[in-house]
Every structure is written in C-alpha cells, then in structure tokens.
Design a protein around this motif. Structure first.
Motif, PDB file in Angstrom:
ATOM      1  N   THR A 141       0.890  11.785 -10.923  1.00 23.95           N
ATOM      2  CA  THR A 141      -0.191  11.825  -9.948  1.00 23.95           C
ATOM      3  C   THR A 141      -1.066  10.579 -10.016  1.00 23.95           C
ATOM      4  OG1 THR A 141      -2.062  13.158  -9.156  1.00 23.95           O
ATOM      5  CG2 THR A 141      -1.701  13.112 -11.526  1.00 23.95           C
ATOM      6  N   THR A 142      -1.561  10.154  -8.859  1.00 19.99           N
ATOM      7  CA  THR A 142      -2.482   9.016  -8.773  1.00 19.99           C
ATOM      8  C   THR A 142      -3.588   9.382  -7.783  1.00 19.99           C
ATOM      9  OG1 THR A 142      -1.402   7.918  -6.901  1.00 19.99           O
ATOM     10  CG2 THR A 142      -0.547   7.417  -9.109  1.00 19.99           C
ATOM     11  N   ARG A 143      -4.559   8.521  -7.646  1.00 21.30           N
ATOM     12  CA  ARG A 143      -5.621   8.766  -6.677  1.00 21.30           C
ATOM     13  C   ARG A 143      -5.028   8.824  -5.270  1.00 21.30           C
ATOM     14  NH1 ARG A 143      -8.982   2.999  -6.431  1.00 21.30           N
ATOM     15  NH2 ARG A 143      -7.321   1.762  -5.455  1.00 21.30           N
ATOM     16  N   LYS A 144      -5.713   9.497  -4.379  1.00 22.28           N
ATOM     17  CA  LYS A 144      -5.220   9.713  -3.027  1.00 22.28           C
ATOM     18  C   LYS A 144      -4.979   8.388  -2.287  1.00 22.28           C
ATOM     19  CE  LYS A 144      -4.585  13.146   0.015  1.00 22.28           C
ATOM     20  NZ  LYS A 144      -3.748  14.335  -0.237  1.00 22.28           N
ATOM     21  N   ALA A 145      -5.831   7.401  -2.548  1.00 26.84           N
ATOM     22  CA  ALA A 145      -5.727   6.114  -1.850  1.00 26.84           C
ATOM     23  C   ALA A 145      -4.571   5.255  -2.340  1.00 26.84           C
ATOM     24  CB  ALA A 145      -7.038   5.339  -1.994  1.00 26.84           C
ATOM     25  N   GLY A 146      -3.928   5.657  -3.420  1.00 27.61           N
ATOM     26  CA  GLY A 146      -2.839   4.872  -3.983  1.00 27.61           C
ATOM     27  C   GLY A 146      -3.334   3.869  -5.010  1.00 27.61           C
ATOM     28  N   LEU A 147      -2.409   3.248  -5.710  1.00 23.28           N
ATOM     29  CA  LEU A 147      -2.755   2.276  -6.737  1.00 23.28           C
ATOM     30  C   LEU A 147      -3.026   0.910  -6.109  1.00 23.28           C
ATOM     31  CD1 LEU A 147      -0.243   3.315  -9.534  1.00 23.28           C
ATOM     32  CD2 LEU A 147      -2.623   4.004  -9.214  1.00 23.28           C
ATOM     33  N   ALA A 148      -3.672   0.057  -6.878  1.00 27.21           N
ATOM     34  CA  ALA A 148      -4.061  -1.262  -6.366  1.00 27.21           C
ATOM     35  C   ALA A 148      -2.832  -2.034  -5.907  1.00 27.21           C
ATOM     36  CB  ALA A 148      -4.797  -2.040  -7.448  1.00 27.21           C
ATOM     37  N   GLN A 149      -2.874  -2.539  -4.696  1.00 24.12           N
ATOM     38  CA  GLN A 149      -1.731  -3.248  -4.120  1.00 24.12           C
ATOM     39  C   GLN A 149      -1.425  -4.508  -4.918  1.00 24.12           C
ATOM     40  OE1 GLN A 149      -2.195  -4.085   0.032  1.00 24.12           O
ATOM     41  NE2 GLN A 149      -0.065  -4.674   0.317  1.00 24.12           N
ATOM     42  N   GLY A 150      -0.138  -4.692  -5.238  1.00 19.80           N
ATOM     43  CA  GLY A 150       0.285  -5.865  -5.983  1.00 19.80           C
ATOM     44  C   GLY A 150       0.011  -5.796  -7.475  1.00 19.80           C
ATOM     45  N   SER A 151      -0.406  -4.632  -7.961  1.00 20.31           N
ATOM     46  CA  SER A 151      -0.712  -4.478  -9.389  1.00 20.31           C
ATOM     47  C   SER A 151       0.530  -4.064 -10.174  1.00 20.31           C
ATOM     48  CB  SER A 151      -1.804  -3.431  -9.584  1.00 20.31           C
ATOM     49  OG  SER A 151      -1.325  -2.130  -9.230  1.00 20.31           O
ATOM     50  N   ILE A 152       0.456  -4.230 -11.486  1.00 27.01           N
ATOM     51  CA  ILE A 152       1.557  -3.786 -12.349  1.00 27.01           C
ATOM     52  C   ILE A 152       1.649  -2.265 -12.318  1.00 27.01           C
ATOM     53  CG2 ILE A 152       2.407  -3.737 -14.722  1.00 27.01           C
ATOM     54  CD1 ILE A 152       1.102  -6.483 -15.114  1.00 27.01           C
ATOM     55  N   ALA A 153       0.511  -1.600 -12.224  1.00 26.43           N
ATOM     56  CA  ALA A 153       0.517  -0.138 -12.149  1.00 26.43           C
ATOM     57  C   ALA A 153       1.286   0.332 -10.919  1.00 26.43           C
ATOM     58  CB  ALA A 153      -0.914   0.390 -12.126  1.00 26.43           C
ATOM     59  N   GLU A 154       1.099  -0.336  -9.796  1.00 26.22           N
ATOM     60  CA  GLU A 154       1.818   0.008  -8.565  1.00 26.22           C
ATOM     61  C   GLU A 154       3.313  -0.203  -8.756  1.00 26.22           C
ATOM     62  OE1 GLU A 154       1.197  -0.924  -3.881  1.00 26.22           O
ATOM     63  OE2 GLU A 154       1.697  -2.646  -5.144  1.00 26.22           O
ATOM     64  N   ASP A 155       3.692  -1.278  -9.420  1.00 26.01           N
ATOM     65  CA  ASP A 155       5.110  -1.549  -9.638  1.00 26.01           C
ATOM     66  C   ASP A 155       5.724  -0.530 -10.582  1.00 26.01           C
ATOM     67  OD1 ASP A 155       7.356  -3.547  -9.178  1.00 26.01           O
ATOM     68  OD2 ASP A 155       7.288  -3.514 -11.380  1.00 26.01           O
TER      69      ASP A 155
END
Length: 320
Positions: A141-155
């Motif tokens: 699960t993550t926040r509703k808005a999604g993870l920071a774009q272009g971040s390692i967490a998103e990848d």
C-alpha cells in the motif's frame, strides 16, 4: 510409640504432598496456554475475523469483552500477546501446552506442529481453492496520490508489481497471484531494470513500514531488486516492521512520496490508499511439536479456546 506415630504421619504427609505435586504437574501439562498477536497485527485481524462460533467472531468478542483490560488484549484472561510472528513461534515451540497462530511461510515443522483446520491442511492448493479457512492477502500500500514521480521508491513499486516479484513470492513459500482479479485489480506487469538510478541513492530513500509477517518476503524482494539494479545500496532501504496498522497509517500520511506500507490482511480502510495484493498466505494454527492431544481443530473449538470456554487439552479432546 509417640515417635512411631510422628514418623507415620510424616511419611503420610510426604506421600500426600508427592501425590498433590504430581496432580498439579499433570494439570499444568493439560492447561492450554493461549498465545496471540497484539491489536495492531494483520495476522490477528485475519484470524479474529474468521474464527467464529454461532455467528460470532473473535473480533466481535474482543470488542465486547476484555478480561485483562489491556490495550492489546481481548482474548481469555491470562492470554499472552506478542509483537511479532517469530515471538509467537518461539513461545509455542518452548511451551508444551501452548497454541498460537502464525504465517504459514514461517512454520518450522522441526519445532512446531501445524494443525489441520476443519480437517483441511494449509497449502497453496487449499488456499487458492478456499478450502483452508484461515487465510489473508499480503497487501502492498502507498498514499492515494502515488509515490514521487521519478523516485527510487516509485521504481521499486514497479518491481513489486511485476512477474519478477511473483517469482520471489513463490520461492518464499507464499501463494503467488498472477490474475488481476486476485490482485485487488492490479494487473501483473513486467519490470525493466534501469541502467542507472532514477534519483540520488540516499540512506532511507525508500521507507518500508508494516507487517512483521511480511518480513521474509519483503527482505527477499529488496535483495532481488538490488541484484537487478547494482546501483541500489542496502542502506537505501529503511525498514521498520511494527504491525499492519502502522504500515497503513504511514502510507496514508506520507508527505514525501517514498513510503511503502505492508499489511498482512485486507481492511475496509484500504480505500483510503492505493493497494494491491502481492500474495496470499495461510494463517497456520500451531502447537508445540510434542503435543499429542490434537492434530485437527475446528473454528468453533478455536473460538472456545481463545474466549476461555475450553481451558484444558483434555476438554478439547473430549469434544473432538
């Protein structure tokens, strides 16, 4: 004559004490030691929702009755509560009369004895076909808005949504999920390794919070991600596992966009965040390896044990 009478009385008293001690020891061995998880545990949430008798679940009982009056209590008076899967397993393994519940993937049959539930053994097949009753999803699960774009967490999240991640899930003894309907609507994707980091690799740039039951699988997934992406460091992951409730709240309250929460059960509040199911897991009911009293247990008997209607193994055996 008086000395003889005193000697006889002394012997009789000694024998009586001996018999009493044996009786007490026998009763102690027959007593059921109830072990459970703390209130924030996803494992407990899944267990309490399913274990029921006459239409009343353990979750219902815990809301109405708390004989010990403690934050993490809610079972029979004197039950013991633990903050992690490993602690429950250790207690049951070292206590002959104990019973507890843990993730199936954490069961070591050299030290623990898993019970069949309603006559069904926990396995990948019985979890998928639903015949093993006590099961739950492992939730990312993550926040509703999604993870920071272009971040390692998103990848890393993209990796968790991939078939590469499902291969790791299977290796860890969990039930792999490949169908979109089984994954809470999240389609299985593919992951393309990056030639270089999408952002600067700093300590704790990926924050992971949540379920202790998911420790083994998330550790294996982080390791696989680092193997695929040599630029990622071990220190880039910060992992804190204190229970599913914390995983959900940390994900929901994430202001940076780098938090991935882990929850070992589905929740009605999952709509407040983005969620998908990465695996299914059985909640195994375990007793001490040397417990010869029981091999199968029903949901109703579990309810009786955890609410205190049954306190001795001999009573359970008589009902079985």
């Amino acid at each position: 004559m008086k000395k003889i009478l005193i000697a006889i009385l002394s012997i009789a008293m000694a024998c009586g004490i001996g018999f009493a001690a044996v009786g007490c020891n026998s009763e102690a061995k027959d007593a059921i030691v109830v072990c459970g998880r703390e209130a924030s545990s996803g494992t407990r949430e899944a267990f309490d929702k399913i274990v029921a008798k006459d239409g009343k679940t353990l979750a219902d009982y815990s809301e109405e009755a708390n004989p010990d009056g403690e934050l993490n209590a809610g079972y029979v008076k004197g039950a013991q509560y633990f903050s992690g899967t490993g602690l429950v397993a250790s207690k049951v393994a070292s206590t002959k009369g104990a019973i507890g519940y843990i993730s199936l993937s954490s069961v070591d049959e050299e030290t623990l004895k898993p019970l069949t539930v309603n006559g069904v053994a926990a396995s990948e097949e019985t979890v998928l076909d639903g015949t093993y009753a006590i099961q739950r999803p492992f939730v990312i699960t993550t926040r509703k808005a999604g993870l920071a774009q272009g971040s390692i967490a998103e990848d890393f999240l993209k990796f968790l949504q991939s078939d590469d991640a499902q291969a790791v899930v299977g290796d860890e003894g969990l039930v792999s999920l490949t169908e979109t309907d089984d994954r809470n609507g999240q389609a299985l994707g593919t992951y393309d390794p990056l030639p270089s980091a999408p952002a600067e690799v700093t300590a704790g740039c990926v924050q992971i919070w949540g379920s202790t039951s998911m420790e083994d699988v998330i550790t294996a997934l982080m390791k696989k991600y680092r193997e695929i992406n040599p630029w990622m460091t071990e220190a880039g992951f910060s992992i804190t596992l204190n229970g599913s409730s914390e995983g959900r709240s940390k994900a929901k309250d994430d202001t940076v966009g780098n938090v991935i929460g882990l929850a070992s059960s589905a929740s009605s509040s999952d709509s407040e965040r983005y969620c998908f199911y990465i695996a299914l897991d059985a909640v195994a009911v375990v007793v001490n390896k040397n417990n010869d009293n029981v091999s199968n247990i029903t949901l109703e008997q579990l309810y009786d044990i955890y609410t205190g209607s049954v306190t001795k193994w001999s009573e359970l055996k008589a009902e079985a």
